[in-house]
Design a protein around this motif. Structure first.
Motif, short mmCIF file in Angstrom:
data_model
loop_
_atom_site.label_atom_id
_atom_site.label_comp_id
_atom_site.label_asym_id
_atom_site.label_seq_id
_atom_site.Cartn_x
_atom_site.Cartn_y
_atom_site.Cartn_z
N ALA A 1 0.81 -1.21 0.00
CA ALA A 1 0.00 0.00 0.00
C ALA A 1 0.85 1.26 0.00
O ALA A 1 0.33 2.36 -0.19
CB ALA A 1 -0.93 0.00 1.21
N ALA A 2 2.16 1.12 0.20
CA ALA A 2 3.06 2.29 0.21
C ALA A 2 3.22 2.89 -1.19
O ALA A 2 3.63 4.05 -1.32
CB ALA A 2 4.42 1.90 0.77
N TYR A 3 2.91 2.11 -2.22
CA TYR A 3 3.07 2.62 -3.59
C TYR A 3 2.02 3.68 -3.90
O TYR A 3 0.84 3.52 -3.58
CB TYR A 3 2.99 1.48 -4.60
CG TYR A 3 4.22 0.61 -4.58
CD1 TYR A 3 5.45 1.11 -5.00
CD2 TYR A 3 4.16 -0.70 -4.11
CE1 TYR A 3 6.59 0.32 -4.96
CE2 TYR A 3 5.29 -1.50 -4.08
CZ TYR A 3 6.50 -0.98 -4.51
OH TYR A 3 7.63 -1.76 -4.46
N GLY A 4 2.47 4.74 -4.55
CA GLY A 4 1.61 5.89 -4.80
C GLY A 4 1.13 6.04 -6.22
O GLY A 4 0.54 7.06 -6.56
N ARG A 5 1.40 5.05 -7.06
CA ARG A 5 0.92 5.13 -8.44
C ARG A 5 0.49 3.75 -8.90
O ARG A 5 1.13 2.75 -8.57
CB ARG A 5 2.01 5.68 -9.36
CG ARG A 5 1.53 5.94 -10.80
CD ARG A 5 2.53 6.75 -11.59
NE ARG A 5 3.73 5.99 -11.92
CZ ARG A 5 4.88 6.55 -12.31
NH1 ARG A 5 4.98 7.86 -12.37
NH2 ARG A 5 5.92 5.79 -12.60
N GLU A 6 -0.59 3.71 -9.69
CA GLU A 6 -1.08 2.45 -10.23
C GLU A 6 -0.32 2.12 -11.51
O GLU A 6 -0.40 2.87 -12.50
CB GLU A 6 -2.58 2.54 -10.52
CG GLU A 6 -3.45 2.75 -9.29
CD GLU A 6 -3.48 1.53 -8.37
OE1 GLU A 6 -2.72 0.57 -8.61
OE2 GLU A 6 -4.27 1.56 -7.41
N GLU A 7 0.46 1.06 -11.47
CA GLU A 7 1.13 0.55 -12.65
C GLU A 7 1.36 -0.94 -12.45
O GLU A 7 1.31 -1.45 -11.33
CB GLU A 7 2.44 1.29 -12.92
CG GLU A 7 3.44 1.28 -11.79
CD GLU A 7 4.65 2.15 -12.09
OE1 GLU A 7 4.48 3.22 -12.70
OE2 GLU A 7 5.76 1.75 -11.71
N ILE A 8 1.61 -1.64 -13.54
CA ILE A 8 1.77 -3.10 -13.50
C ILE A 8 3.10 -3.50 -14.12
O ILE A 8 3.32 -3.20 -15.30
CB ILE A 8 0.61 -3.79 -14.25
CG1 ILE A 8 -0.74 -3.34 -13.70
CG2 ILE A 8 0.75 -5.30 -14.17
CD1 ILE A 8 -1.93 -3.83 -14.52
N PRO A 9 3.99 -4.18 -13.36
CA PRO A 9 3.91 -4.37 -11.92
C PRO A 9 4.51 -3.18 -11.19
O PRO A 9 5.16 -2.33 -11.81
CB PRO A 9 4.74 -5.63 -11.70
CG PRO A 9 5.84 -5.50 -12.72
CD PRO A 9 5.18 -4.88 -13.93
N LYS A 10 4.35 -3.16 -9.89
CA LYS A 10 4.97 -2.13 -9.07
C LYS A 10 6.36 -2.62 -8.65
O LYS A 10 6.49 -3.72 -8.11
CB LYS A 10 4.09 -1.84 -7.85
CG LYS A 10 2.79 -1.15 -8.26
CD LYS A 10 1.76 -1.12 -7.16
CE LYS A 10 0.50 -0.42 -7.67
NZ LYS A 10 -0.69 -0.77 -6.92
N ARG A 11 7.36 -1.80 -8.94
CA ARG A 11 8.75 -2.18 -8.66
C ARG A 11 9.33 -1.27 -7.59
O ARG A 11 9.08 -0.06 -7.57
CB ARG A 11 9.59 -2.10 -9.93
CG ARG A 11 9.22 -3.15 -10.97
CD ARG A 11 10.19 -3.12 -12.15
NE ARG A 11 9.95 -4.22 -13.08
CZ ARG A 11 9.12 -4.16 -14.12
NH1 ARG A 11 8.44 -3.04 -14.36
NH2 ARG A 11 8.96 -5.21 -14.91
N GLU A 12 10.17 -1.86 -6.73
CA GLU A 12 10.71 -1.16 -5.57
C GLU A 12 11.46 0.12 -5.94
O GLU A 12 11.34 1.14 -5.25
CB GLU A 12 11.65 -2.07 -4.78
CG GLU A 12 11.02 -3.33 -4.27
CD GLU A 12 11.17 -4.52 -5.21
OE1 GLU A 12 11.18 -5.66 -4.72
OE2 GLU A 12 11.29 -4.30 -6.44
N ASP A 13 12.25 0.08 -6.98
CA ASP A 13 13.14 1.19 -7.27
C ASP A 13 12.62 2.09 -8.40
O ASP A 13 13.33 2.99 -8.85
CB ASP A 13 14.52 0.66 -7.65
CG ASP A 13 15.10 -0.23 -6.55
OD1 ASP A 13 14.96 0.14 -5.37
OD2 ASP A 13 15.66 -1.30 -6.88
N GLU A 14 11.38 1.84 -8.84
CA GLU A 14 10.83 2.62 -9.95
C GLU A 14 9.49 3.26 -9.65
O GLU A 14 9.25 4.42 -9.99
CB GLU A 14 10.70 1.72 -11.19
CG GLU A 14 12.03 1.16 -11.69
CD GLU A 14 11.85 0.25 -12.89
OE1 GLU A 14 10.76 0.30 -13.53
OE2 GLU A 14 12.77 -0.54 -13.18
N THR A 15 8.58 2.52 -9.03
CA THR A 15 7.24 3.03 -8.77
C THR A 15 7.27 4.03 -7.62
O THR A 15 7.76 3.71 -6.54
CB THR A 15 6.28 1.88 -8.44
OG1 THR A 15 6.35 0.90 -9.48
CG2 THR A 15 4.86 2.40 -8.32
#
Length: 329
Positions: free
Chosen positions: A102-116
């Protein structure tokens, strides 16, 4: 590393983590307020220190008493908790914080640690206790991990999505297991292809240990089932473990409205797919449990418990009204 301190340790993720560490021959101490039954109370391999993790003096006393090589923080819900812990345990060989997808702030597939990108978090949000700020607070905790690593602390984090498995007091999956177990026809919102990444609890536990042993300071690692299934496929997995079949009934917003139901009333339903890349964790040698095996253990535990998850979804009477409408179409 030979010794570990688990902050938390008696309920869900922490309980499985303690078992994982014992299996790996760690000397384990748990630190918590003692508000819940301790499943390790009769296990002389597990020490227990009672105290409130939000009290810095109590946390410092636990650090001195346990003198752990590794610290696993299962109940850090505020950025301040993480900052305090990374200071108090700065000299440990590893400090691992449980963050969240839930810490990710943007919807994208997939969510990556160093990019999203991560969620933002204001000063006010950092101390708020509502569910609306949960992801924001976890994201700020991740930033505290990076800051501590910049000061020489071997601090790391794991980001799980929805966690399921034995002893899950949230009862999220219990709702669906109960539905499949008790009813021939199970209503699901939409067309059944919804994907919300999940992770088996024992795999979170192994991820925590592996990150402590092999992870890099300041790094955050996603975890999640390596094989993803849709909501409908998840029900089929459950049915297989119950040795039954399931008649899945799809219902859109208009049909659900007949029962006063919204698609979001169903637990584990999410309109936009939530998928985390696990490649970074896999590079450390981590693997997830095969889904059939994970679901078998989860269903067995459900049947042995008194959990039904009914608070996590619509009443069956409301669903019957929806089924009645669908039967006339």
């Amino acid at each position: 590393m030979d010794s570990a301190l688990v902050i938390g340790g008696t309920r869900f993720i922490g309980r499985h983590l303690v078992s994982e560490l014992l299996e790996a021959d760690y000397d384990v101490t748990i630190f918590n307020r003692g508000n819940h039954d301790n499943p390790f109370a009769d296990d002389d391999r597990v020490g227990h220190i009672e105290g409130d993790r939000t009290n810095d003096s109590a946390l410092e006393a636990a650090a001195m008493t346990a003198d752990p090589d590794a610290v696993f923080d299962c109940v850090a819900y505020y950025p301040r908790d993480v900052r305090a812990a990374t200071t108090i345990f700065a000299d440990c060989e590893a400090y691992v914080y449980i963050s969240s997808g839930a810490a990710y702030g943007r919807e994208e597939i997939p969510k990556r640690e160093d990019e999203t990108p991560l969620e933002s978090c204001t000063t006010e949000e950092a101390t708020d206790d509502s569910q609306a700020t949960y992801g924001k607070r976890k994201a700020e905790g991740d930033r505290a991990i990076a800051a501590a690593a910049g000061e020489g602390v071997n601090a790391m984090a794991v980001r799980p999505p929805i966690v399921y498995g034995p002893h899950d007091y949230s009862e999220r999956l219990d709702f669906w297991i109960d539905r499949v177990n008790r009813f021939d026809r199970v209503v699901i919102p939409g067309d059944g292809t919804n994907v919300w990444h999940r992770v088996y609890v024992e795999d979170v536990a192994s991820a925590l240990r592996i990150i402590a042993e092999r992870g890099d300071p300041g790094e955050v690692y996603n975890t999640g089932d390596q094989r993803l299934v849709t909501l409908e496929e998840m029900l089929e997995l459950i049915a297989a473990q119950l040795d039954t079949s399931v008649d899945v009934v799809h219902a859109g917003p208009r049909e659900l409205e007949a029962g006063g139901i919204s698609p979001d009333d169903y637990v584990l339903y999410r309109d936009y797919p939530h998928i985390l890349s696990t490649a970074k964790l896999e590079a450390l040698g981590w693997e997830s449990t095969p889904l059939e095996e994970a679901m078998a253990r989860t269903v067995e535990d459900h049947l042995e418990s008194d959990r039904d998850g009914l608070e996590n979804g619509p009443d069956r009477d409301a669903e019957e009204r929806v089924l009645g409408i669908l039967d006339t179409l």
